[in-house]
Design an enzyme around this catalytic site. Structure first.
Site, PDB file in Angstrom:
ATOM      1  N   SER A 207      39.312   9.547  49.115  1.00  0.00           N
ATOM      2  CA  SER A 207      39.208   9.647  50.452  1.00  0.00           C
ATOM      3  C   SER A 207      40.347   8.849  51.218  1.00  0.00           C
ATOM      4  O   SER A 207      40.664   9.196  52.448  1.00  0.00           O
ATOM      5  CB  SER A 207      38.052   9.610  51.116  1.00  0.00           C
ATOM      6  OG  SER A 207      37.276   8.430  51.096  1.00  0.00           O
ATOM      7  N   HIS A 235      36.298  16.117  49.257  1.00  0.00           N
ATOM      8  CA  HIS A 235      37.661  16.398  49.802  1.00  0.00           C
ATOM      9  C   HIS A 235      38.399  17.637  48.767  1.00  0.00           C
ATOM     10  O   HIS A 235      39.833  17.747  49.022  1.00  0.00           O
ATOM     11  CB  HIS A 235      38.521  15.242  49.958  1.00  0.00           C
ATOM     12  CG  HIS A 235      37.932  14.359  50.819  1.00  0.00           C
ATOM     13  ND1 HIS A 235      38.236  14.264  52.275  1.00  0.00           N
ATOM     14  CD2 HIS A 235      37.074  13.345  50.657  1.00  0.00           C
ATOM     15  CE1 HIS A 235      37.689  13.382  52.876  1.00  0.00           C
ATOM     16  NE2 HIS A 235      36.972  12.821  51.943  1.00  0.00           N
ATOM     17  N   LYS A 266      33.663  19.381  55.754  1.00  0.00           N
ATOM     18  CA  LYS A 266      35.107  19.470  55.672  1.00  0.00           C
ATOM     19  C   LYS A 266      35.621  20.908  55.706  1.00  0.00           C
ATOM     20  O   LYS A 266      35.549  21.589  56.603  1.00  0.00           O
ATOM     21  CB  LYS A 266      35.620  18.521  54.627  1.00  0.00           C
ATOM     22  CG  LYS A 266      35.246  17.113  54.724  1.00  0.00           C
ATOM     23  CD  LYS A 266      35.459  16.157  53.735  1.00  0.00           C
ATOM     24  CE  LYS A 266      35.247  14.759  53.898  1.00  0.00           C
ATOM     25  NZ  LYS A 266      33.813  14.441  54.235  1.00  0.00           N
TER      26      LYS A 266
END
Length: 418
Positions: A207, A235, A266
């Site tokens: 990240s 992610h 996300k």
């Protein structure tokens, strides 16, 4: 820091500390001494908790000023998609605003099971379990599966939620230097005579530095030493792979990862989290993970948003394609300017600054130039390796990315970074 401002803040803190009954023995003492945020705010150098009044695509409004936002994790740009908003409104009428209970008792809705079935199919896994936050998913998986006899092996740059899950498990934790798989093998060999299970835990995309884990090598190591492999794809899902299925799809290893954990905050433009694993493992987590059992269930509105986002991810690859166009533009621009982006391969594009104090000054320069971003400093980052963490999403325009680059150029030259 002006002496007058600094003195006034300290005087107030000392007065509050003096008013406590036992002073040094009061558990609040450290809180009253902690005045660093107030000192930074007093001179306009506090980069965190900045209030956003509105958001539109790649821009936000702060204090009446429109700024280009970087660092957001809205990779596919779906948080403002009208279809997701309508999906939330529709289920609101049927289910209300909260489940008012845990999944274990009164909080399981039909939408939970629908979403879990859809995600399992999408990720090519037997089963999925959803959580009220991605953080809770990491805590649940690691704390329920690993015990005092077991050993977990962590890349040092794994996300904090994984570290907290390891602590909650009471398992032995071994850390290897970021990406150093030779060191990982040495640790596994050293532990070969010890009893207990083995679990290798890693981020899929890290990240802070935006690097992709060397999953093929990790898979080989895990199988060689009889270890289970857990990948945090927070992610990665929606971003990596031909269909957006994450790190395993990116490397063609969909059947080789034992557990995938992830988040809805996300690419899925919602909140919550999930784990994907063999059905028996999911069943075990459902009945043993305290962070799951004792937390209120994910509300219907958030699940409806995830379901609609998943539908878009599967049927509209143009969002991911546009994201990667923007990624290439930002990477190319930063490289041409001469910034060190730490080998990032993803929408997360860190800019190495070095000292914490300089990073705060760089942040302020970018902020004054209309770029909303944040620094990452110690202890989140090793001392002397402070970064400005930038990222792009599918909604950023070419002009907005170019504005970010031109502002970085001005500020970077001012501070001798390029």
């Amino acid at each position: 820091m002006p002496d007058g401002v600094n003195s006034n803040i300290r005087e107030v803190a000392e007065a509050q500390l003096a008013s406590t009954a036992t002073k040094e023995d009061d558990i609040f003492a450290k809180a009253f001494r902690y005045i660093r945020p107030e000192e930074a705010e007093a001179v306009g150098m506090h980069p965190y908790f900045r209030t956003i009044a509105a958001q539109r695509g790649g821009t936000v409004t702060v204090d009446g000023r429109e700024m280009v936002i970087t660092g957001s994790n809205d990779y596919l740009g779906l948080t403002q998609d009208p279809r997701l908003k309508e999906a939330a409104r529709t289920v609101l009428n049927n289910f209300g605003t909260s489940c008012t209970g845990s999944r274990f008792l009164t909080g399981t809705l039909s939408l939970h099971e629908i979403l879990e079935e859809r995600l399992a199919t999408f990720l090519n896994q037997e089963a999925v379990l959803t959580f009220s936050a991605g953080y809770l998913g990491c805590l649940s998986v690691l704390s329920a599966l690993a015990g005092r006899r077991d050993i977990m092996y962590f890349d040092r740059e794994n996300h904090a939620s994984l570290y907290d899950g390891a602590r909650l498990s009471f398992a032995t934790l071994r850390k290897y230097d970021h990406g150093d798989l030779d060191q990982l093998e040495q640790l596994l060999k050293k532990d070969s005579d010890r009893s207990g299970g083995r679990m290798i835990v890693t981020d899929g995309v890290f990240s802070m530095n935006g690097q992709i884990v060397n999953l093929p090598a990790l898979v080989e190591i895990a199988r060689t030493y009889g270890a289970r492999l857990v990948v945090d794809d927070a992610h990665s899902v929606g971003v990596l792979g031909a269909a957006g299925r994450g790190t395993a799809e990116h490397f063609g290893l969909m059947d080789e990862v034992d557990i995938i954990v992830g988040t809805f905050s996300k690419s899925f433009a919602s909140v919550g989290g999930f784990m994907a694993a063999p059905r028996r493992v999911v069943q075990y987590i459902k009945h043993h993970a305290r962070p799951f059992i004792f937390t209120a269930a994910l509300p219907a509105m958030q699940m409806a948003v995830v379901l609609k986002a998943l539908e878009i991810i599967e049927s509209e690859p143009e969002h991911r394609e546009q994201l990667w166009e923007n990624v290439r533009r930002l990477h190319r621009g930063m490289s041409d300017l001469g910034f060190d982006t730490l080998g990032s391969q993803t929408p997360i594009v860190p800019v190495l600054v070095g000292q914490d104090e300089v990073a705060i000054q760089v942040w302020r320069g970018l902020w004054d130039g209309g770029v909303f971003t944040t620094p990452a400093i110690a202890p989140a980052i090793p001392p002397g390796q402070a970064i400005i963490r930038t990222s792009v999403n599918a909604n950023h325009t070419e002009d907005q990315i170019d504005r970010v680059l031109s502002t970085f150029e001005v500020v970077g030259r001012r501070h001798g970074l390029i």
